[in-house]
Design a protein around this motif. Structure first.
Motif, PDB file in Angstrom:
ATOM      1  N   GLY A 184       0.469   9.782   3.376  1.00 54.68           N
ATOM      2  CA  GLY A 184      -0.858   9.445   2.849  1.00 54.68           C
ATOM      3  C   GLY A 184      -1.396  10.500   1.885  1.00 54.68           C
ATOM      4  N   SER A 185      -2.073  10.015   0.820  1.00 56.63           N
ATOM      5  CA  SER A 185      -2.557  10.933  -0.210  1.00 56.63           C
ATOM      6  C   SER A 185      -3.962  11.414   0.086  1.00 56.63           C
ATOM      7  CB  SER A 185      -2.569  10.209  -1.552  1.00 56.63           C
ATOM      8  OG  SER A 185      -3.496   9.127  -1.491  1.00 56.63           O
ATOM      9  N   GLU A 207      -0.406  -6.856   1.541  1.00 55.65           N
ATOM     10  CA  GLU A 207       0.154  -6.223   0.351  1.00 55.65           C
ATOM     11  C   GLU A 207      -0.952  -5.682  -0.519  1.00 55.65           C
ATOM     12  OE1 GLU A 207       1.998  -8.719  -2.764  1.00 55.65           O
ATOM     13  OE2 GLU A 207       1.453 -10.413  -1.501  1.00 55.65           O
ATOM     14  N   GLY A 208      -0.625  -4.628  -1.272  1.00 56.36           N
ATOM     15  CA  GLY A 208      -1.624  -4.030  -2.147  1.00 56.36           C
ATOM     16  C   GLY A 208      -1.147  -2.703  -2.710  1.00 56.36           C
ATOM     17  N   GLU A 209      -2.053  -2.113  -3.517  1.00 56.24           N
ATOM     18  CA  GLU A 209      -1.710  -0.826  -4.130  1.00 56.24           C
ATOM     19  C   GLU A 209      -2.141   0.315  -3.226  1.00 56.24           C
ATOM     20  OE1 GLU A 209      -2.337  -2.203  -8.726  1.00 56.24           O
ATOM     21  OE2 GLU A 209      -3.123  -0.233  -8.127  1.00 56.24           O
ATOM     22  N   VAL A 210      -1.275   1.287  -3.078  1.00 56.39           N
ATOM     23  CA  VAL A 210      -1.572   2.431  -2.215  1.00 56.39           C
ATOM     24  C   VAL A 210      -1.169   3.700  -2.955  1.00 56.39           C
ATOM     25  CG1 VAL A 210      -1.083   3.547  -0.006  1.00 56.39           C
ATOM     26  CG2 VAL A 210      -1.077   1.055  -0.144  1.00 56.39           C
ATOM     27  N   TRP A 211      -2.021   4.719  -2.848  1.00 59.75           N
ATOM     28  CA  TRP A 211      -1.647   6.018  -3.420  1.00 59.75           C
ATOM     29  C   TRP A 211      -1.026   6.863  -2.314  1.00 59.75           C
ATOM     30  CZ3 TRP A 211      -2.098   7.260  -8.546  1.00 59.75           C
ATOM     31  CH2 TRP A 211      -2.834   6.363  -9.335  1.00 59.75           C
ATOM     32  N   ASP A 212       0.192   7.346  -2.559  1.00 60.44           N
ATOM     33  CA  ASP A 212       0.880   8.173  -1.580  1.00 60.44           C
ATOM     34  C   ASP A 212       1.218   9.524  -2.194  1.00 60.44           C
ATOM     35  OD1 ASP A 212       0.795   6.793   0.713  1.00 60.44           O
ATOM     36  OD2 ASP A 212       2.882   6.109   0.702  1.00 60.44           O
ATOM     37  N   ASN A 218       3.099  15.613  -5.557  1.00 61.23           N
ATOM     38  CA  ASN A 218       2.473  14.715  -6.533  1.00 61.23           C
ATOM     39  C   ASN A 218       1.990  13.426  -5.873  1.00 61.23           C
ATOM     40  OD1 ASN A 218       2.952  16.437  -8.596  1.00 61.23           O
ATOM     41  ND2 ASN A 218       4.823  15.384  -9.308  1.00 61.23           N
ATOM     42  N   ILE A 219       0.819  12.991  -6.325  1.00 65.75           N
ATOM     43  CA  ILE A 219       0.320  11.714  -5.820  1.00 65.75           C
ATOM     44  C   ILE A 219       0.786  10.614  -6.763  1.00 65.75           C
ATOM     45  CG2 ILE A 219      -1.799  10.386  -5.492  1.00 65.75           C
ATOM     46  CD1 ILE A 219      -3.053  12.963  -4.448  1.00 65.75           C
ATOM     47  N   PHE A 220       1.294   9.520  -6.211  1.00 64.68           N
ATOM     48  CA  PHE A 220       1.791   8.430  -7.057  1.00 64.68           C
ATOM     49  C   PHE A 220       1.346   7.090  -6.482  1.00 64.68           C
ATOM     50  CE2 PHE A 220       5.191   6.557  -4.489  1.00 64.68           C
ATOM     51  CZ  PHE A 220       5.343   7.524  -3.506  1.00 64.68           C
ATOM     52  N   PRO A 221       1.200   6.088  -7.373  1.00 65.28           N
ATOM     53  CA  PRO A 221       0.787   4.759  -6.903  1.00 65.28           C
ATOM     54  C   PRO A 221       2.008   3.932  -6.520  1.00 65.28           C
ATOM     55  CG  PRO A 221       0.814   4.811  -9.294  1.00 65.28           C
ATOM     56  CD  PRO A 221       1.295   6.165  -8.842  1.00 65.28           C
TER      57      PRO A 221
END
Ligand code: C2E
Ligand code: CA
Ligand code: CA
Length: 692
Positions: A184-185, A207-212, A218-221
């Motif tokens: 988790g970000s 389902e969906g977009e998550v920032w990790d 680095n944080i990435f989508p």
């Protein structure tokens, strides 16, 4: 890479025999060994029968795709030899002749120092489909570019695939045993996860977009799909998450967003984004808000710089101005390039009109300094117009056009300054454009007619001429005064059409009068007409068409009109006078009234403005009496005739006669009147001449 596998003899043989999968060994295009499962699959009883055969003998002559088995087999073997390993599907043939599909895995092995090919055959026909599916899903699991995480019902990770490690940086060993949310970000709040789990439990899917966070920090989508897998009692046994890194896609989306909402040259928000922001703001605050300033900014001499110094200098100037503006505005304000050299600023938190005014002043001063471009000093200044929310309008589009109007006003006043929008300004402009439309319509429908006002010759007490004055018979507003529509028409080319109409109607009047009457009509010109290089030719043609003498037409011009392009004006009037057309200087005394100009201008008559005539009666000591008297003396000396305008009383007539004025025009004798009325008026006069 060397994929060859050194297999010890005994081990390989026992593996071959023990395996329930069909296996064979090939050396130099011959079977040299096989296991029992292979014999069973292919339908041979004795190993020797199979070993005496060439590999191509257990395939039909063509494959499912129509290719020759021999040719294709060679290619597959060559691939296996070069890679060390090759997997493909194949059609085989049992001893009975029955064909059946298999998955073939060829692996190079070294046996007793010799390179052999190990063949594994998996029957993928009907009864083996389930197995094949499993194998395939394993292949998918290993080879897909999507990351796959398998977790138990407690969300503890039990397996991840190679793509997972590639995307997150965590190896399988590092990931297995962790809680599924371990990357988790911190960008999503507790609500986000609560909602996600609720859906997962209710529907078994999310389902969906998550920032990790990647292992490297680095944080990435990522785009994540999670499904729960239930056991046969309907209880959740596993969660399977599949995700892909969408950084690239996001970047692409951002690029698109930038091109839609930002100006590529200055990187500032564009018109679209500005309108969106201002709309958002006006909706958010409503009428109650403290004043918000909308500033319209325009570079004063941009067009000139762009045209004379080139577009590259122009572009650089825009960038520099944008940078200076950016320095002046706060983070909370919006600065946008609206197009061309137009910028706009939304000042949100100034608190008072004074503060907005002060900020605009500061911006205008600090941005309007010379800039150096390519070692050249470019002088520039800006004009700023301001409209205020909610005072001027509650609507975004209106606020923008009001700020623009104010900016144009600043430009009209010489530029390099700030102007506030004033309601009167907008109302005037609205009226202006309404009149303009009306004039266009009126011209098409011949609503413009000349009224004629007589001029009286004081010496002979006769009416020797008259002035054509335009009237607009507007079906909606009745008769409109020229003071209303002439200034509007003069801003466009409409005035030329009105002049042509007046000239035509003057000629038509003259045609109806006796040829020997020696009568003339004067027509008022505008500055625009005087710039028209065709004017002399047009007038000549018109006079010829109506068989009139040029001396029957007089043109009235003012000093200020003469000043615009004096040389050209003098040249044009000179030409007209050479033809015989008379020229009269109108409204004399209100302009420069310089003797030197008077000498220069090619004129026959001078009309003393009505404002001097007004006060010449009664008070004998009035300065206007002295002025009028000296204008007349001066004109006489130059051989110019004098007309007094706006004569309303017998006392005025008496004075003008006494000082030697040649003609008088005014309500005392007659108001401007329509053509037919004037003709009747003239006929009456010839019967019994008026007493003056
Ligand atoms: P102007 O050329 O000075 O025309 C004389 C104006 O004074 C006319 O007003 C006329 O009606 C008015 N007038 C005449 N006698 C008296 C009087 O005794 N007392 C008073 N108070 N006024 C008197 P009008 O017709 O309203 O025209 C106003 C102005 O509009 C004209 O001033 C002229 O500058 C312009 N104009 C009128 N017709 C035309 C046209 O066809 N072309 C152009 N370019 N301008 C025109
Ligand atoms: Ca006039
Ligand atoms: Ca006049």
């Amino acid at each position: 890479m060397d994929n060859n596998t050194e297999v010890s003899d005994e081990l390989s043989l026992s593996l071959l025999e023990a395996s329930s999968d069909s296996m064979l060994l090939i050396k130099d295009d011959r079977f040299i060994d096989c296991n029992r499962a292979a014999l069973a699959m292919l339908g041979y009883e004795h190993k020797d029968t199979l070993l005496s055969m060439r590999p191509c003998a257990i395939s039909p002559s063509t494959q499912a795709d129509g290719q020759c088995s021999n040719v294709k087999a060679k290619a597959m073997i060559a691939l296996a030899n070069s890679k060390g390993f090759h997997r493909f599907e194949w059609l085989h043939q049992r001893a009975t002749g029955e064909k059946f599909p298999v998955e073939v895995v060829l692996t190079q092995v070294i046996r007793q120092g010799q390179a052999l090919l190990h063949v594994a055959l998996i029957d993928i026909s009907e009864h083996e489909t389930r197995l094949r599916r499993l194998a395939l899903s394993k292949v998918y699991f290993d080879n897909t570019s999507d990351a796959i995480v398998v977790a138990d019902q407690y969300t503890q990770i039990i397996d991840v695939n190679p793509a997972f490690s590639k995307i997150t940086g965590y190896s399988r060993r590092e990931a297995v045993g962790q809680k599924s949310g371990f990357m988790g970000s911190g960008r999503h709040g507790a609500d986000f996860y609560r909602e996600m789990w609720k859906q997962l439990i209710d529907r078994g899917y999310w389902e969906g977009e998550v920032w990790d966070r990647h292992k490297n920090g680095n944080i990435f989508p990522k785009y994540l799909k999670i499904s729960s897998v239930n056991n046969r009692y309907g209880l959740v046994e596993n969660f399977i998450g599949i995700f892909s890194d969408i950084s690239e896609q996001k970047k692409h989306e951002e690029e698109i967003r930038r091109s839609v909402f930002f100006d590529p040259l200055t990187q500032l928000p564009n018109r679209r984004l500005f309108i969106e922001r201002i709309e958002h703001l006006t909706q958010q605050y409503g009428r109650k808000a403290g004043p918000i300033g909308v500033l319209a900014i325009d570079i004063d001499n941009f067009k000139l710089i762009n045209d004379t110094q080139g577009h590259s200098v122009g572009d650089q100037l825009l960038v520099r101005v944008a940078q200076r503006l950016e320095k002046q505005v706060r983070k909370s304000d919006t600065l946008a390039r609206m197009g061309g050299d137009d910028f706009m600023i939304l000042l949100e938190n100034c608190g008072s009109v004074e503060a907005i005014s002060h900020a605009a002043q500061k911006i205008t001063e600090s941005v309007g300094r010379p800039v150096w471009i390519n070692g050249q000093e470019v002088f520039t200044s800006i004009s700023t117009g301001i409209s205020l929310f909610p005072k001027d309008s509650l609507r975004a589009d209106e606020l923008i056009s009001q700020a623009d109007m104010a900016m144009y006003k600043a430009k009209r006043h010489g530029g390099d300054r700030v102007e506030f929008y004033a309601r009167e300004l907008g109302e005037r402009l609205a009226r202006f454009s309404k009149i303009e439309d009306g004039i266009k319509r009126g011209l098409k429908r011949s609503e413009f007619v000349a009224h004629f006002q007589p001029k009286i010759d004081l010496r002979s007490s006769t009416i020797s001429s008259c002035e054509a004055l335009a009237r607009w018979n507007d079906p909606v507003n009745g008769v409109v005064s020229p003071a209303e529509f002439i200034p509007v028409a003069e801003k466009s080319t409409l005035i030329e059409e009105i002049t042509q109409q007046m000239l035509l109607q003057a000629c038509q009047l003259l045609q109806q009068l006796p040829a020997d009457s020696n009568f003339s009509v004067s027509v008022n010109l505008s500055a625009v007409d005087l710039q028209n290089r065709e004017l002399d030719r047009q007038i000549t043609r018109l006079l010829q068409q109506h068989a009139l003498e040029p001396c029957q037409l007089e043109l009235e011009v003012t000093e200020s009109m003469m000043m615009i392009e004096m040389d050209l004006a003098i040249e044009m009037l000179g030409k007209l006078r050479l033809l015989g057309v008379k020229v009269s200087l109108d409204d004399f005394g209100t302009g420069y009234s310089s003797l030197s100009y008077l000498k220069k201008f090619p004129i026959d008559t001078l009309k003393i403005d009505r404002s001097f005539i007004k006060d010449i009666d009664g008070n004998t000591g009035s300065p206007d009496r002295t002025i009028v008297k000296s204008i007349i003396t001066m004109a006489k000396a130059l051989g110019i005739q004098v007309v007094a305008e706006g004569v309303e009383t017998p006392e005025q007539v008496a004075f003008l006669r006494a000082v030697g004025c040649d003609f008088v025009q005014g309500f005392y004798f007659a108001k401007p009147m329509p053509e037919q009325q004037l003709i009747a008026f003239l006929q009456e006069l010839t019967v019994d001449s008026i007493e003056l």
